[in-house]
Design a protein around this motif. Structure first.
Motif, PDB file in Angstrom:
ATOM      1  N   ASP A  77       5.532  -2.662   0.448  1.00 61.52           N
ATOM      2  CA  ASP A  77       5.884  -1.256   0.256  1.00 61.52           C
ATOM      3  C   ASP A  77       4.827  -0.412   0.961  1.00 61.52           C
ATOM      4  OD1 ASP A  77       3.722  -0.359  -1.556  1.00 61.52           O
ATOM      5  OD2 ASP A  77       4.730  -1.507  -3.113  1.00 61.52           O
ATOM      6  N   THR A  78       5.115   0.871   1.112  1.00 61.22           N
ATOM      7  CA  THR A  78       4.221   1.762   1.862  1.00 61.22           C
ATOM      8  C   THR A  78       3.404   2.667   0.951  1.00 61.22           C
ATOM      9  OG1 THR A  78       5.954   3.443   2.093  1.00 61.22           O
ATOM     10  CG2 THR A  78       5.790   1.769   3.837  1.00 61.22           C
ATOM     11  N   VAL A  79       3.440   2.407  -0.359  1.00 64.01           N
ATOM     12  CA  VAL A  79       2.720   3.253  -1.308  1.00 64.01           C
ATOM     13  C   VAL A  79       1.217   3.183  -1.035  1.00 64.01           C
ATOM     14  CG1 VAL A  79       2.236   3.694  -3.748  1.00 64.01           C
ATOM     15  CG2 VAL A  79       4.514   2.915  -3.041  1.00 64.01           C
ATOM     16  N   GLY A  80       0.601   4.333  -0.822  1.00 65.71           N
ATOM     17  CA  GLY A  80      -0.837   4.397  -0.584  1.00 65.71           C
ATOM     18  C   GLY A  80      -1.278   4.133   0.839  1.00 65.71           C
TER      19      GLY A  80
ATOM     20  N   ALA B 192       1.797  -5.046  -2.959  1.00 65.49           N
ATOM     21  CA  ALA B 192       2.541  -4.100  -3.800  1.00 65.49           C
ATOM     22  C   ALA B 192       1.630  -2.990  -4.317  1.00 65.49           C
ATOM     23  CB  ALA B 192       3.174  -4.840  -4.970  1.00 65.49           C
ATOM     24  N   GLY B 193       2.172  -1.756  -4.259  1.00 62.85           N
ATOM     25  CA  GLY B 193       1.472  -0.625  -4.850  1.00 62.85           C
ATOM     26  C   GLY B 193       0.287  -0.149  -4.042  1.00 62.85           C
ATOM     27  N   PRO B 194      -0.396   0.884  -4.558  1.00 58.64           N
ATOM     28  CA  PRO B 194      -1.563   1.444  -3.853  1.00 58.64           C
ATOM     29  C   PRO B 194      -2.791   0.569  -4.068  1.00 58.64           C
ATOM     30  CG  PRO B 194      -1.187   2.647  -5.892  1.00 58.64           C
ATOM     31  CD  PRO B 194      -0.085   1.639  -5.790  1.00 58.64           C
ATOM     32  N   ASN B 195      -2.879  -0.511  -3.310  1.00 65.36           N
ATOM     33  CA  ASN B 195      -3.934  -1.514  -3.487  1.00 65.36           C
ATOM     34  C   ASN B 195      -4.636  -1.753  -2.156  1.00 65.36           C
ATOM     35  OD1 ASN B 195      -5.550  -3.508  -4.598  1.00 65.36           O
ATOM     36  ND2 ASN B 195      -3.955  -5.068  -4.545  1.00 65.36           N
ATOM     37  N   PRO B 196      -5.532  -0.851  -1.762  1.00 64.88           N
ATOM     38  CA  PRO B 196      -6.164  -0.958  -0.440  1.00 64.88           C
ATOM     39  C   PRO B 196      -7.092  -2.159  -0.345  1.00 64.88           C
ATOM     40  CG  PRO B 196      -7.200   0.776  -1.725  1.00 64.88           C
ATOM     41  CD  PRO B 196      -6.003   0.335  -2.504  1.00 64.88           C
ATOM     42  N   PRO B 197      -7.337  -2.624   0.873  1.00 68.85           N
ATOM     43  CA  PRO B 197      -8.149  -3.841   1.048  1.00 68.85           C
ATOM     44  C   PRO B 197      -9.632  -3.601   0.827  1.00 68.85           C
ATOM     45  CG  PRO B 197      -7.606  -2.898   3.183  1.00 68.85           C
ATOM     46  CD  PRO B 197      -6.852  -2.093   2.163  1.00 68.85           C
ATOM     47  N   TRP B 198     -10.315  -4.670   0.440  1.00 66.35           N
ATOM     48  CA  TRP B 198     -11.771  -4.677   0.391  1.00 66.35           C
ATOM     49  C   TRP B 198     -12.297  -4.990   1.789  1.00 66.35           C
ATOM     50  CZ3 TRP B 198     -14.559  -3.845  -4.214  1.00 66.35           C
ATOM     51  CH2 TRP B 198     -13.781  -3.775  -5.368  1.00 66.35           C
ATOM     52  N   GLN B 199     -13.560  -4.670   1.999  1.00 68.41           N
ATOM     53  CA  GLN B 199     -14.175  -4.863   3.313  1.00 68.41           C
ATOM     54  C   GLN B 199     -14.065  -6.320   3.773  1.00 68.41           C
ATOM     55  OE1 GLN B 199     -18.472  -4.132   3.480  1.00 68.41           O
ATOM     56  NE2 GLN B 199     -18.156  -2.905   5.317  1.00 68.41           N
TER      57      GLN B 199
ATOM     58  N   GLN C 235       9.937   1.940   1.296  1.00 69.03           N
ATOM     59  CA  GLN C 235       9.586   3.353   1.187  1.00 69.03           C
ATOM     60  C   GLN C 235       9.835   3.809  -0.245  1.00 69.03           C
ATOM     61  OE1 GLN C 235       8.331   5.410   3.511  1.00 69.03           O
ATOM     62  NE2 GLN C 235       8.455   4.108   5.319  1.00 69.03           N
ATOM     63  N   ALA C 236       8.919   4.596  -0.779  1.00 72.06           N
ATOM     64  CA  ALA C 236       9.005   5.016  -2.177  1.00 72.06           C
ATOM     65  C   ALA C 236       9.492   6.450  -2.297  1.00 72.06           C
ATOM     66  CB  ALA C 236       7.648   4.880  -2.849  1.00 72.06           C
ATOM     67  N   ALA C 237      10.404   6.674  -3.252  1.00 69.30           N
ATOM     68  CA  ALA C 237      10.806   8.025  -3.660  1.00 69.30           C
ATOM     69  C   ALA C 237      10.306   8.220  -5.083  1.00 69.30           C
ATOM     70  CB  ALA C 237      12.321   8.179  -3.587  1.00 69.30           C
ATOM     71  N   PHE C 238       9.624   9.335  -5.339  1.00 73.12           N
ATOM     72  CA  PHE C 238       8.974   9.552  -6.626  1.00 73.12           C
ATOM     73  C   PHE C 238       9.674  10.641  -7.434  1.00 73.12           C
ATOM     74  CE2 PHE C 238       5.524   7.746  -4.119  1.00 73.12           C
ATOM     75  CZ  PHE C 238       4.907   6.883  -5.018  1.00 73.12           C
ATOM     76  N   SER C 239       9.704  10.454  -8.737  1.00 73.63           N
ATOM     77  CA  SER C 239      10.007  11.537  -9.663  1.00 73.63           C
ATOM     78  C   SER C 239       8.766  11.740 -10.525  1.00 73.63           C
ATOM     79  CB  SER C 239      11.226  11.205 -10.527  1.00 73.63           C
ATOM     80  OG  SER C 239      11.008  10.033 -11.285  1.00 73.63           O
TER      81      SER C 239
END
Length: 320
Positions: free
Chosen positions: A249-252, A301-308, A99-103
């Protein structure tokens, strides 16, 4: 049926993740393109939905990174504004569960400076849906302009909103004050259980859905991490379980879920109106698809959504 275009309006943020450096007095940051609306546009395009992104992109080093990332994912940037202000930076710290905490470093940055003149030229005639949310709806001076743009678009496109509450930048009270108005504008309201607790503290999810239905939102979808999804269509409810996955991680993840939901509804020709033909079975099917998209995002890792093709490969592996 091929999905019609979906337009996404909002911010693109530089997500910086701390990594070990060569000395104890140094901190290395790995920077990835992020921001809720940008993540949603990227995920839509990778799933095969024509995605147009209305954004104010700086010409600084981060802004150039954003453009390359969005274009490589197939996002249409013809409506993006070349901004003179700097990009927004978010520094993420991950806990043991990913889980990410952002500043945030967001004072006077490009994302919040929308003017009526900039949005006046945005052509939505080819778009079945306009999606927005996150900080674009609450950060001044552009927030009021974005709301006016939504109101003008509502008669001819399905409206989707993800509040994505960021209490470090904007007090939750500001979101609460505006949420009833957003419900009058929107057809689809997607939010997380964390958003729910910030917006209506202590309120059971079902009761929250009824409150937002009464305010005008037809479809309310609450994502609850490992506990799955609660979706409510005019008060009819369905629950969809989460997909088991190894979480990096859960980012994105929430943004990818929203994209999966909109992609699935759009591919079936449901978007483009006030969702008058939408049935609860359609909602359940779309949520099951969206959960799969989000689970794949959590596995990297990171906001990296899957391709079709990655999603199709996962489905084949699951059946094997």
């Amino acid at each position: 049926m091929s999905p019609r275009q979906i337009t996404v309006l909002g911010e693109c943020v530089a997500d910086a993740f701390a990594e070990p450096a060569g000395a104890s007095s140094e901190l290395a940051l790995r920077v990835l393109p992020g921001g809720g609306p940008a993540n949603t546009a990227v995920s839509l395009a990778r799933l095969g939905t024509p995605a147009r992104f209305l954004a104010r992109l700086s010409d600084d080093v981060f802004g150039r990174l954003f453009r390359a990332h969005l274009e490589e994912s197939g996002v249409d940037l013809s409506g993006a504004v070349k901004a003179v202000e700097p990009s927004t930076l978010a520094v993420a710290e991950l806990d043991a569960q990913g889980q990410a905490a952002f500043s945030f470093h967001a004072q006077n940055t490009a994302d919040w400076q929308w003017t009526a003149q900039e949005l006046a030229g945005a052509d939505l005639s080819g778009s079945a849906c306009l999606h927005t949310g996150s900080l674009a709806l609450v950060r001044e001076p552009g927030a009021a302009v974005v709301e006016e743009f939504l109101a003008a678009a509502a008669p001819r496109a399905t409206i989707s909103i993800d509040p994505n509450v960021r209490p470090l930048l904007v007090r939750p009270e500001v979101y609460r004050e505006r949420l009833r108005h957003w419900c009058r504008l929107t057809d689809i309201l997607r939010l997380s259980e964390d958003d729910l607790e910030l917006l209506l503290p202590g309120t059971p999810p079902g009761q929250a859905c009824d409150i937002w239905h009464a305010a005008g939102a037809r479809l309310v979808v609450i994502t609850r991490g490992g506990d799955g999804v609660l979706a409510s269509l005019d008060g009819e409810r369905v629950e969809v379980p989460a997909v088991a996955t190894r979480v990096v991680d859960t980012v994105g993840a929430g943004d990818s879920f929203t994209a999966g939901l909109l992609h699935h509804l759009g591919a079936r020709g449901i978007l483009g109106s006030r969702l008058t033909d939408l049935r609860l079975d359609d909602v359940e099917e779309a949520c099951r698809f969206a959960v799969r998209v989000a689970s794949l995002t959590c596995s990297v890792a990171g906001p990296n959504p899957p391709w079709q093709h990655e999603l199709a490969g996962r489905a084949t592996a699951d059946r094997a």
